[in-house]
Design an enzyme around this catalytic site. Structure first.
Site, mmCIF file in Angstrom:
data_model
loop_
_atom_site.group_PDB
_atom_site.id
_atom_site.type_symbol
_atom_site.label_atom_id
_atom_site.label_comp_id
_atom_site.label_asym_id
_atom_site.label_seq_id
_atom_site.Cartn_x
_atom_site.Cartn_y
_atom_site.Cartn_z
ATOM 1 C CD GLU A 271 -2.787 -1.025 2.553
ATOM 2 O OE1 GLU A 271 -2.740 -0.143 3.308
ATOM 3 O OE2 GLU A 271 -3.760 -2.037 2.527
ATOM 4 C CG HIS A 294 -5.811 -0.035 4.998
ATOM 5 N ND1 HIS A 294 -4.894 -0.919 5.079
ATOM 6 C CD2 HIS A 294 -6.502 -0.426 6.345
ATOM 7 C CE1 HIS A 294 -4.850 -1.511 6.149
ATOM 8 N NE2 HIS A 294 -5.799 -1.334 7.029
ATOM 9 N N GLY A 296 -11.665 0.934 5.979
ATOM 10 C CA GLY A 296 -12.713 0.108 6.500
ATOM 11 C C GLY A 296 -12.815 0.649 7.906
#
Length: 411
Positions: A271, A294, A296
């Site tokens: 990432e 990313h 969540g």
């Protein structure tokens, strides 16, 4: 216990918070008199951390920063690491234990945020909204019911029935879904959820598969080409767990061949370090695929909860020696002892250390008012309340006890 009684001047405690951690995290310290709280918006590389951490007492990180053994070797004053997220896999826990550094996280604080997003993604994908949205932006009108379904009556297969998986289970059932789950540990089903004996059993039945497992050697490429061959045709796969859990090349092929009907992926093997950096994934450009960076657990409510949770754990360790929630230093929760000073002693867990501590203090006529000991496989954690007049002397004596890792005069 009055905060003013802490032995070490608060203005000399250095706190470093990385990766744009919530304002609430900093406020826990600044509201209690700690003035040296430095905040950075991004992560630091290992080399940068080695330089930055030399005089740091507490460090707060999220998922991008890696606390390696080399970083810990350079962190001579470090007392605790706060992981402002669910996991702690970005910290070398073995090295942190060896150095007597407490490691805290927030395993429950963003549970709701992730579970809600899974439900949202499931609805979007089962209705094929990503494709319709893309077409509408391109000026194409795609009004059709073909290939669009309701969640009600469908089967969701939850892989990993922990904090997030179990809450997702309750939410999915409330929408009229059938819930099945698989976990390597025996878990009590909630509602009408049904445990499955194997991952293969689960994937062969589920219309939607949602992953909620940690990243380790047993979960690396848990969803691979062999498992993907066993899924029901048109199954939707959602990964809001860890990047290495799915073989993305195999998933791309399964989507292109129509075996998998869609996917939502929020975590990736590699990432970008910061916003604006280049991002690449094998799943880019595919039909009915949602890719998110990313996020969540990235709601304002979750970040506030995480900020307060982890900071409070670090604060209570710093000021009271309480280690509730620590993954490294043994867990101790104890009340303050009136009329005494408190010393924290962390040592290698070998026979005879506690005896040497008591003998050393006894020989020097230092009375122990209260004593607490907790050990794990690697280290022991002793909290001693001693006579105020002799605490400085006791602190110095304890530094010379064999197998000592760290000693701190708390107040």
């Amino acid at each position: 216990m009055n905060n003013s009684t802490t032995s070490y001047p608060k203005e000399k405690i250095n706190i470093l918070l990385l990766e744009n951690i919530s304002d609430k995290a900093a406020e826990v310290f600044t509201n209690n008199g700690y003035t040296n709280v430095k905040r950075l918006s991004g992560a630091l590389s290992e080399d940068e951390l080695v330089k930055a951490i030399k005089d740091v007492h507490l460090i707060g990180i999220r998922s991008k920063t890696r606390i390696t053994e080399r970083v810990l070797d350079a962190a001579k004053k470090l007392q605790a690491v706060g992981c402002f997220c669910i996991g702690v896999n970005q910290v070398d826990l073995k090295a942190a234990t060896k150095h007597g550094v407490a490691v805290f996280n927030a395993p429950y604080s963003n549970t709701r945020s992730v579970a809600e997003l899974v439900i949202g993604a499931a609805i979007m994908l089962i209705r094929r909204i990503p494709d319709k949205n893309k077409a509408a932006h391109e000026g194409i009108w795609l009004k059709e019911a073909k290939g669009s379904f309701e969640l009600r009556g469908k089967t969701i297969g939850i892989v990993g029935y922990g904090n997030i998986g179990s809450q997702l289970s309750v939410m999915a059932e409330s929408l009229g879904m059938k819930v099945i789950f698989y976990d390597v540990e025996t878990k009590m089903p909630l509602g009408n959820a049904v445990d499955q004996k194997s991952l293969k059993d689960l994937v062969s039945q589920a219309d939607i598969i949602s992953l909620h497992v940690p990243e380790n050697v047993t979960t690396n490429h848990l969803i691979n080409k062999n498992i993907l061959k066993r899924v029901k045709k048109g199954t939707i796969i959602i990964n809001y767990a860890r990047g290495g859990v799915i073989d993305l090349d195999a998933l791309r092929k399964a989507i292109e061949e129509g075996q998998v009907g869609g996917a939502a992926v929020d975590v990736f093997p590699v990432e970008p370090e910061k916003n604006g950096d280049r991002f690449e994934s094998p799943l880019q450009g595919l039909s009915n695929v949602l890719l998110t960076p990313h996020i969540g657990g990235s709601t304002e409510e979750a970040q506030q909860n995480i900020g307060e949770d982890v900071s409070n754990k670090m604060f209570h360790f710093l000021e009271k020696g309480i280690t509730n929630g620590s993954h490294t230093v043994p867990v101790l929760s104890l009340p303050p002892q009136e009329g005494a000073h408190r010393i924290l002693h962390i040592h290698n867990n070998v026979p005879g250390v506690l005896g040497e501590i008591n003998t050393t203090l006894s020989k020097n006529n230092i009375n122990i008012v209260g004593q607490y000991l907790k050990t794990n496989d690697e280290i022991g954690y002793v909290v001693l309340d001693v006579d105020k007049k002799l605490s400085a002397h006791a602190n110095q004596l304890l530094k010379d006890v064999k197998e000592t890792i760290k000693v701190r005069l708390l107040y």
